[in-house]
Design an enzyme around this catalytic site. Structure first.
Site, mmCIF file in Angstrom:
data_model
loop_
_atom_site.group_PDB
_atom_site.id
_atom_site.type_symbol
_atom_site.label_atom_id
_atom_site.label_comp_id
_atom_site.label_asym_id
_atom_site.label_seq_id
_atom_site.Cartn_x
_atom_site.Cartn_y
_atom_site.Cartn_z
ATOM 1 N N VAL A 44 0.845 -1.207 0.000
ATOM 2 C CA VAL A 44 0.000 0.000 0.000
ATOM 3 C C VAL A 44 0.874 1.249 0.000
ATOM 4 O O VAL A 44 0.636 2.207 -0.749
ATOM 5 C CB VAL A 44 -0.956 -0.009 1.207
ATOM 6 C CG1 VAL A 44 -1.716 1.318 1.299
ATOM 7 C CG2 VAL A 44 -1.951 -1.167 1.103
ATOM 8 N N CYS A 45 1.922 1.226 0.828
ATOM 9 C CA CYS A 45 2.787 2.402 0.936
ATOM 10 C C CYS A 45 3.597 2.638 -0.335
ATOM 11 O O CYS A 45 3.935 3.782 -0.655
ATOM 12 C CB CYS A 45 3.711 2.253 2.133
ATOM 13 S SG CYS A 45 2.811 2.210 3.700
ATOM 14 N N THR A 46 3.895 1.583 -1.057
ATOM 15 C CA THR A 46 4.574 1.752 -2.343
ATOM 16 C C THR A 46 3.725 2.601 -3.277
ATOM 17 O O THR A 46 4.225 3.519 -3.943
ATOM 18 C CB THR A 46 4.861 0.372 -2.970
ATOM 19 O OG1 THR A 46 5.759 -0.351 -2.112
ATOM 20 C CG2 THR A 46 5.478 0.505 -4.355
#
Length: 211
Positions: A44-46
């Protein structure tokens, strides 16, 4: 420590993907967005960091500097940035703070034990040029941030910092705003010459004053 709206954002020095920084010096006279990630190489953070990089021009237009934080090392961050740039078709140029000992995470109350004893929750702080915390949004690990909302809130914060107005539900830049209740209705024309509408004595609107 717990940080609340209106508090002074704590300063810190940290190693990052672009080298050592002092938080206050990095921000200078700009607004700031500081947001945390549980760890490097998280899916998700990517996507979030890629989206942030793609919005570089939008943040610059608003005089906003961005910093991300992850508890992994600066070297790990550099490898992750390569993946982000490749998969999200962008170029991450803002710093990602290395916080292996969780100094900054604890300073900003990013560890929520009931969610995880070790991983930071995904908190986002908007900080004004006078280093005050103006907004905090905290997301669970499973839900990606809405960066259109982050930009919308920055627009509202910057507008309401300079004019005696508030922004209504779902407001977007360019739409009518609410005149704050501390201004008497008879004083509105002098302050807001574009006109106004009285919907109720406590609900008065006017065109956005800085447009």
């Amino acid at each position: 420590m717990s940080i609340r709206l209106g508090d002074t954002a704590p300063n810190f020095q940290a190693n990052t993907s672009i080298g050592e920084i002092d938080f206050y010096e990095y921000l200078g006279d700009s607004w700031g967005v500081l947001f945390s990630h549980p760890a490097d190489y998280t899916p998700v953070c990517t996507t979030e960091l890629g989206r942030t990089a793609a919005l570089k021009g939008e943040f610059e237009k608003r005089n906003v500097k961005v910093l991300a934080l992850s508890v992994d090392s600066a070297e790990s961050h550099k490898g992750w940035i390569n993946d982000i740039n490749e998969t999200q078709n962008t170029s991450v140029e803002f710093p990602i703070i290395a916080d292996p000992d969780k100094t900054v995470a604890n300073l900003y109350d990013m560890i929520h034990p009931n969610a995880s004893e070790t991983l930071t929750v995904r908190s986002l702080f908007i900080i004004s040029p006078d280093k005050k915390v103006k907004l905090i949004i905290t997301y669970p690990a499973s839900t990606g941030r809405n960066f259109n909302e982050v930009l919308r809130v920055i627009d509202s914060l910057q507008l309401t910092a300079n004019y005696s107005v508030a922004t209504p539900a779902d407001w977007k830049d360019g739409e009518d705003v609410i005149v704050v209740n501390s201004i008497k209705t008879e004083d509105i024309p002098a302050k807001f010459p574009k006109g106004h509408r009285v919907i109720k004595p406590y609900l008065r609107t006017t065109p956005q004053p800085n447009k």
